[in-house]
Design a protein around this motif. Sequence first.
Motif, mmCIF file in Angstrom:
data_model
loop_
_atom_site.group_PDB
_atom_site.id
_atom_site.type_symbol
_atom_site.label_atom_id
_atom_site.label_comp_id
_atom_site.label_asym_id
_atom_site.label_seq_id
_atom_site.Cartn_x
_atom_site.Cartn_y
_atom_site.Cartn_z
ATOM 1 N N GLY A 93 -26.684 -7.351 -4.385
ATOM 2 C CA GLY A 93 -27.624 -7.118 -3.294
ATOM 3 C C GLY A 93 -27.187 -5.981 -2.390
ATOM 4 N N GLU A 94 -27.703 -5.988 -1.173
ATOM 5 C CA GLU A 94 -27.427 -4.926 -0.208
ATOM 6 C C GLU A 94 -26.117 -5.196 0.544
ATOM 7 O OE1 GLU A 94 -29.398 -2.155 0.293
ATOM 8 O OE2 GLU A 94 -30.541 -2.835 -1.436
ATOM 9 N N THR A 223 -38.188 -2.427 8.377
ATOM 10 C CA THR A 223 -37.409 -2.774 7.192
ATOM 11 C C THR A 223 -36.393 -3.842 7.560
ATOM 12 O OG1 THR A 223 -37.596 -0.532 6.298
ATOM 13 C CG2 THR A 223 -35.849 -1.917 5.404
ATOM 14 N N THR A 225 -33.021 -5.720 5.960
ATOM 15 C CA THR A 225 -32.010 -5.685 4.913
ATOM 16 C C THR A 225 -31.113 -6.898 5.065
ATOM 17 O OG1 THR A 225 -32.028 -3.264 4.953
ATOM 18 C CG2 THR A 225 -30.157 -4.327 3.870
ATOM 19 N N LEU A 236 -32.472 -9.434 -2.471
ATOM 20 C CA LEU A 236 -31.585 -8.466 -3.104
ATOM 21 C C LEU A 236 -31.936 -7.035 -2.755
ATOM 22 C CD1 LEU A 236 -31.182 -10.072 -6.655
ATOM 23 C CD2 LEU A 236 -29.622 -10.209 -4.693
ATOM 24 N N ARG A 237 -33.171 -6.826 -2.316
ATOM 25 C CA ARG A 237 -33.608 -5.485 -1.904
ATOM 26 C C ARG A 237 -34.238 -5.568 -0.515
ATOM 27 N NH1 ARG A 237 -34.654 -5.928 -7.284
ATOM 28 N NH2 ARG A 237 -33.793 -4.304 -8.648
ATOM 29 N N PRO A 238 -34.260 -4.469 0.205
ATOM 30 C CA PRO A 238 -34.871 -4.492 1.538
ATOM 31 C C PRO A 238 -36.324 -4.955 1.498
ATOM 32 C CG PRO A 238 -33.581 -2.483 1.241
ATOM 33 C CD PRO A 238 -33.644 -3.154 -0.103
ATOM 34 N N GLU A 240 -39.847 -4.583 3.168
ATOM 35 C CA GLU A 240 -40.463 -3.498 3.934
ATOM 36 C C GLU A 240 -41.871 -3.858 4.395
ATOM 37 O OE1 GLU A 240 -40.230 -0.208 1.259
ATOM 38 O OE2 GLU A 240 -38.107 0.165 1.679
#
Length: 314
Positions: A93-94, A223, A225, A236-238, A240
């Motif tokens: 992930g981030e 966004t 995160t 796992l991803r932003p 938006e």
Amino acid sequence: MSTTTEAGHDRPEPDLSVIVGERRHLTNLAYRLLGSLAEAEDAVQETYARWYAMSGPQQRAIDSPGAWLTTVAGRICLDQLGSARARRERYVGEWVPEPLPDRTEWFSGREGGDGADPADRITLDESVNMAFLVVLESMTPAERVAFILHDVFRYPFGEVAEIVGRTPAACRQLASSARRRVADARVPAVPVAGQAGLVRHFKEAWEARDIRALVGLLAPDATMTADGGGLVGAALRPVEGSERIAQYLITIADRAPGLTLLERTVNGLPGLVAQHSGSTVTVAAIGIADGRVARIWAVRNPEKLGAWTVDGAS
């Protein structure tokens, strides 16, 4: 940064209090360079290990122990930044920098802890707010080190060059490039009182599961995160867009009945802490632009929440 002379046999032993007194400065530097309090403390520990590994004559031969410690810490951090890029490519992930609490919100009495307040080690100014740290993550290791040393800690480029291993002119270019990145990402400052009020409204809308209010408080292109590190659930991803973020937050609240939201200072600015069954499960830093919430950095990785929990673990 010339710190060593040819002979030190006739010099007195370096003042231990001066050596130990450099720890706060080194930790402040290392946290800004690495974005992690745990990694910063490891870097500082390694710096001191190298100092104490030297013989007495070697230590006495050093003109300025403080400058020597800074040089070594900077080089250790530079090496760590290079390897961190490879590690973060494998990160689940981030990756978000480790959040820090305000002095009054640090659990200094946690069992097994050293009782030290991170505010005694980390100065909370604009160079540690989450938005700034995230911009630092976009820089090359050399850019980041040159910029932090020169623009934040005011080291001359001649000294920066010895740490980075480049010429002073090259370090000046690195800092200039980093400065442009910061300028491009900067948004107009919002008074802390105004930020706190918006964060409070955001918290109340989230608690009420008022999706319309949440959407109104979020910038249309906001966004979010999340950083779970693969250890806990997190996007796992932003995420938006205001509507998607609002829906995501409502889903979280529905799946975690009993979730408690607290207004807290996160890296020097108003943010939110989510607790469940008395344990901190999320620390959210919030970025505001044009009177709305534009960025949310939600740290859920329990390895990054030690400063926010009574027992050092969420």
